[in-house]
Design an enzyme around this catalytic site. Structure first.
Site, PDB file in Angstrom:
ATOM      1  CD  GLU A 117      81.520  66.203  64.297  1.00 32.44           C
ATOM      2  OE1 GLU A 117      81.230  66.751  63.220  1.00 32.44           O
ATOM      3  OE2 GLU A 117      80.664  65.786  65.084  1.00 32.44           O
ATOM      4  CE  LYS A 149      79.928  69.177  65.698  1.00 32.22           C
ATOM      5  NZ  LYS A 149      78.848  69.804  64.924  1.00 32.22           N
TER       6      LYS A 149
END
Ligand code: 13P
Length: 339
Positions: free
Chosen positions: A177, A219
């Site tokens: 992420e 992500k």
């Protein structure tokens, strides 16, 4: 080993399903509870999260996995069942946030680097035993005057890739992420450039650290106008710019991309995802890994009171269903209103 990682990653982006990010750190969950006037005790945190995981219908049909904070992975429900088991009994996969937070990056004012690599191999072994089959590590990238710097992008990509390699060694799917933060007066073009740079740097480093892309999930942020920008891009422009940026940077070997919501309104987060999925020929699954955009309405409806549990659960179920529709490009405002 690779086969198990690939199967887990594919299950995380099964059709019409996405991830519930319920991994708020102690500081963040306190902020969320402060907003509804509830004290952040271990019991209140457990009650709140158990309430979400017991939305059985939504969990079974819309949620592929749940990201947990360390405390939650070790907690038991009111009836003594481990919370990770409450989750896995719905068919969803328990996951664990393993980074220890973003700290100031030396010599780079206004920039952060995420910590947590020391001892991570041993922590992964324990988390696997506790039932976690995927993990999350979040890098924070700010947009501003002359930033993000190369220094920041490379330091964060290196840490993300070292984390991802250790996760795969433990048979745990890494969610990588790199979050480009939406706060600020920057326009959508600046967000595009920062996101493109962050993702290019990340995939270069994942290759260097020998991470198997088929066993990972990305992500990312969406490509958006900054929150304080005078001109706000509309739904279709956000969808088009985000997909364009991802196509330039994310290899087709990545099975799925699950967006963070990052402070978008609940409905914007759903509308953007649905618009992207309505576009043809994306090489990866596009779904959600929302924290705030899945929980905000439920948190507010709950307000810390047991008698509000049914209302809070129906608020969560509604958002989960709307995002499940968005994950296949089938959401629209009429469905939102009809519910
Ligand atoms: P938000 O969807 O609230 O941004 O949270 C997702 C998340 O896990 C951020 O790390």
């Amino acid at each position: 080993m690779t086969a198990q990682l690939e199967a887990t990653a594919q299950a995380m982006v099964a059709d019409g399903k996405g991830i519930l990010a319920a991994d708020e750190s102690s500081g963040t969950i306190k902020k969320r509870f402060d907003s509804i006037g509830v004290e952040s005790t271990e019991e209140n945190r457990r009650d709140y999260r158990e309430m979400l995981f017991r939305c059985t219908d939504a969990m079974k049909t819309c949620i592929s996995g749940v990201i947990l904070f360390d405390e939650t992975l070790r907690q038991k429900a009111n009836d003594g069942t481990p919370l990770s088991q409450v989750i896995s009994e719905t068919g969803a996969i328990p996951g664990i946030k393993v980074d220890t937070g973003a700290k100031d990056l030396a010599a780079c004012p206004g920039e952060k680097v995420t910590e947590g690599l020391d001892g991570l191999r041993e922590r992964f072994a324990e988390y696997y035993d506790l039932g976690a089959r995927f993990a999350k590590w979040r890098a924070v990238i700010n947009i501003g005057d002359g930033i993000p710097s190369r220094t920041c992008l490379e330091a964060n990509a290196h840490a993300l890739a070292r984390y991802a390699a250790l996760a795969q060694e433990a048979n745990i799917v890494p969610i990588v992420e790199p979050e480009v933060i939406m706060d600020g007066p920057h326009d959508i073009a600046q967000c595009f450039d920062a996101t493109e740079a962050a993702l290019n740097t990340l995939y270069d480093e994942l290759y260097t650290q020998r991470v198997v892309l088929e066993g990972t999930i990305l992500k990312p942020n969406m490509v958006l106008s900054g929150t304080d920008c005078a001109t706000q891009a509309g739904i279709d422009e956000v969808a088009a710019q985000t997909v364009k940026c991802l196509k330039r940077t994310v290899p087709a070997a990545v099975p799925g991309i699950c967006f963070l919501s990052g402070g978008q309104s609940d409905e914007d987060a759903t509308a953007h995802l649905s618009a992207m999925n309505a576009m043809a020929d994306n090489p990866w699954k596009l779904s959600f890994s929302y924290g705030r955009a899945l929980q905000a309405a439920a948190l507010k409806a709950w307000g810390g009171k047991a008698e509000n549990v049914p209302a809070a659960q129906s608020a969560f179920t509604h958002r989960a269903k709307m995002n499940s529709l968005a994950a296949t490009g089938q959401w629209n405002t009429e469905l939102e209103k009809a519910a």
